[in-house]
Design a protein around this motif. Structure first.
Motif, PDB file in Angstrom:
ATOM      1  N   PRO A 109     -13.594  10.643  23.032  1.00  0.00           N
ATOM      2  CA  PRO A 109     -14.532  11.404  22.478  1.00  0.00           C
ATOM      3  C   PRO A 109     -15.826  10.554  22.365  1.00  0.00           C
ATOM      4  CG  PRO A 109     -12.550  10.819  21.448  1.00  0.00           C
ATOM      5  CD  PRO A 109     -12.468   9.954  22.771  1.00  0.00           C
ATOM      6  N   ILE A 110     -16.942  11.203  22.141  1.00  0.00           N
ATOM      7  CA  ILE A 110     -18.158  10.626  21.917  1.00  0.00           C
ATOM      8  C   ILE A 110     -18.760  11.146  20.792  1.00  0.00           C
ATOM      9  CG2 ILE A 110     -20.534  10.387  23.201  1.00  0.00           C
ATOM     10  CD1 ILE A 110     -18.479   8.828  24.581  1.00  0.00           C
ATOM     11  N   PHE A 111     -19.278  10.063  20.020  1.00  0.00           N
ATOM     12  CA  PHE A 111     -20.206  10.511  18.782  1.00  0.00           C
ATOM     13  C   PHE A 111     -21.635  10.452  18.953  1.00  0.00           C
ATOM     14  CE2 PHE A 111     -20.662   8.659  14.169  1.00  0.00           C
ATOM     15  CZ  PHE A 111     -21.208   9.965  13.921  1.00  0.00           C
ATOM     16  N   PRO A 112     -22.343  11.647  19.105  1.00  0.00           N
ATOM     17  CA  PRO A 112     -23.724  11.544  19.560  1.00  0.00           C
ATOM     18  C   PRO A 112     -24.555  10.801  18.579  1.00  0.00           C
ATOM     19  CG  PRO A 112     -22.576  14.071  19.365  1.00  0.00           C
ATOM     20  CD  PRO A 112     -21.729  12.946  18.721  1.00  0.00           C
ATOM     21  N   GLY A 113     -25.458  10.141  19.133  1.00  0.00           N
ATOM     22  CA  GLY A 113     -26.486   9.282  18.391  1.00  0.00           C
ATOM     23  C   GLY A 113     -25.989   8.097  18.006  1.00  0.00           C
ATOM     24  N   SER A 114     -24.792   7.734  18.340  1.00  0.00           N
ATOM     25  CA  SER A 114     -24.218   6.280  18.278  1.00  0.00           C
ATOM     26  C   SER A 114     -24.217   5.311  19.117  1.00  0.00           C
ATOM     27  CB  SER A 114     -22.531   6.667  17.665  1.00  0.00           C
ATOM     28  OG  SER A 114     -21.842   6.854  18.734  1.00  0.00           O
ATOM     29  N   PHE A 115     -23.559   4.196  18.915  1.00  0.00           N
ATOM     30  CA  PHE A 115     -23.494   3.361  19.987  1.00  0.00           C
ATOM     31  C   PHE A 115     -22.398   3.667  21.127  1.00  0.00           C
ATOM     32  CE2 PHE A 115     -24.894   0.567  16.250  1.00  0.00           C
ATOM     33  CZ  PHE A 115     -25.961  -0.127  16.910  1.00  0.00           C
ATOM     34  N   ASP A 116     -21.861   4.689  20.794  1.00  0.00           N
ATOM     35  CA  ASP A 116     -20.687   5.103  22.084  1.00  0.00           C
ATOM     36  C   ASP A 116     -21.440   5.371  23.076  1.00  0.00           C
ATOM     37  OD1 ASP A 116     -18.670   5.267  20.098  1.00  0.00           O
ATOM     38  OD2 ASP A 116     -18.246   7.396  20.241  1.00  0.00           O
ATOM     39  N   ILE A 117     -22.721   5.938  23.304  1.00  0.00           N
ATOM     40  CA  ILE A 117     -23.523   6.346  24.275  1.00  0.00           C
ATOM     41  C   ILE A 117     -23.654   5.247  25.082  1.00  0.00           C
ATOM     42  CG2 ILE A 117     -25.652   7.364  25.193  1.00  0.00           C
ATOM     43  CD1 ILE A 117     -23.668   9.331  24.141  1.00  0.00           C
ATOM     44  N   TRP A 118     -24.030   4.025  24.539  1.00  0.00           N
ATOM     45  CA  TRP A 118     -24.388   2.609  25.141  1.00  0.00           C
ATOM     46  C   TRP A 118     -23.288   1.942  25.748  1.00  0.00           C
ATOM     47  CZ3 TRP A 118     -27.866  -0.303  21.191  1.00  0.00           C
ATOM     48  CH2 TRP A 118     -28.898   0.397  20.793  1.00  0.00           C
ATOM     49  N   THR A 119     -22.101   2.574  25.472  1.00  0.00           N
ATOM     50  CA  THR A 119     -20.884   1.989  26.176  1.00  0.00           C
ATOM     51  C   THR A 119     -20.478   2.798  27.289  1.00  0.00           C
ATOM     52  OG1 THR A 119     -19.326   3.232  24.766  1.00  0.00           O
ATOM     53  CG2 THR A 119     -20.423   0.999  23.987  1.00  0.00           C
ATOM     54  N   LEU A 120     -20.907   3.758  27.965  1.00  0.00           N
ATOM     55  CA  LEU A 120     -20.429   4.710  28.805  1.00  0.00           C
ATOM     56  C   LEU A 120     -20.452   3.944  30.132  1.00  0.00           C
ATOM     57  CD1 LEU A 120     -21.896   8.147  27.928  1.00  0.00           C
ATOM     58  CD2 LEU A 120     -19.448   7.464  27.526  1.00  0.00           C
ATOM     59  N   GLU A 121     -21.383   3.135  30.349  1.00  0.00           N
ATOM     60  CA  GLU A 121     -21.143   2.484  31.661  1.00  0.00           C
ATOM     61  C   GLU A 121     -20.168   1.462  31.749  1.00  0.00           C
ATOM     62  OE1 GLU A 121     -24.179  -0.937  34.360  1.00  0.00           O
ATOM     63  OE2 GLU A 121     -24.872   0.332  32.611  1.00  0.00           O
ATOM     64  N   ALA A 122     -19.800   0.715  30.717  1.00  0.00           N
ATOM     65  CA  ALA A 122     -18.731   0.042  30.681  1.00  0.00           C
ATOM     66  C   ALA A 122     -17.395   0.768  30.740  1.00  0.00           C
ATOM     67  CB  ALA A 122     -18.638  -0.873  29.397  1.00  0.00           C
TER      68      ALA A 122
END
Length: 220
Positions: A109-122
């Motif tokens: 699950p991805i929470f838009p506008g959150s730090f979730d997006i920054w972790t996608l590469e990891a």
């Protein structure tokens, strides 16, 4: 089927998704094992509340596992159940990796506008490493706690689509109070009264995508 709900950033609603899917699968007549592999114990807490509210009739079996035991016990216990749903939590832990080593589907699950997006590469690297051990692993992602309107949903979706190893499902789940209220009473949102039709429609669509393997058609 073994479904893992996870990611490497907390706060995205992973436990909410895991517990709702576990309840819905049990309501469909499946014998379900729900594994809490997250140190926050949220899925276990949900199971306790549910058993209290329903006089011990949660409808599924809940266990708490940590570290390497997530893999070994899942392998031992899975043949006794129709489906296994694992709440792996929101960090890259030994239990999280152990869960991915036995999973059929990895739900992120991805929470838009959150730090979730920054972790996608990891997350992408984690999927690549897990796939080297578990060739059947399929990772799919969707927006959770999505905004009713605005550009952040679209921006997040585009980033997910460009992430190697992830299949994006355009089945967003909104940021709705019904999910929180249902969880507090030990229920899935499909059981909670008064019914939030939009919340029910959204989780039902995700459920059908995962267990009806609609994601395969989406991937193509």
């Amino acid at each position: 089927m073994i479904v893992v709900c996870g990611g490497i950033k907390g706060g995205g609603g992973k436990t909410t998704i895991a517990t709702n899917l576990a309840v819905m699968r049990s309501l469909a007549g499946r014998d379900v094992l729900c594994v809490d592999a997250d140190e926050q114990d949220s899925a276990s807490d949900f199971a306790v509340v549910r058993n209290e509210e329903l006089s011990g009739k949660a409808g599924f079996t809940a266990v708490k596992l940590r570290g390497a035991a997530v893999r070994s016990e899942a392998i031992n216990m899975a043949p006794k159940y129709d489906d296994v749903i694992i709440d792996a939590g929101g960090r890259d832990s030994s239990g999280h990796r152990a869960a991915l080593s036995v999973a059929d589907i990895y739900l992120v699950p991805i929470f838009p506008g959150s730090f979730d997006i920054w972790t996608l590469e990891a997350v992408s690297r984690l999927i690549e490493e897990a796939s080297a051990i578990n060739e059947r692993l399929k990772a799919i992602s969707f927006l959770n706690r999505a905004d009713a309107q605005g550009s952040e949903n679209e921006e997040a979706a585009e980033i997910v689509k460009s992430t190697v190893g992830l299949t994006y499902l355009d089945y967003p789940i909104g940021f709705r109070k019904a999910f929180r209220k249902a969880a507090a009473s030990g229920k899935a949102v499909v059981e909670y009264k008064p019914k939030d039709k939009k919340a029910v429609e959204e989780i039902q669509r995700l459920y059908e995508a995962v267990f009806g393997q609609i994601w395969i058609r989406e991937e193509r």
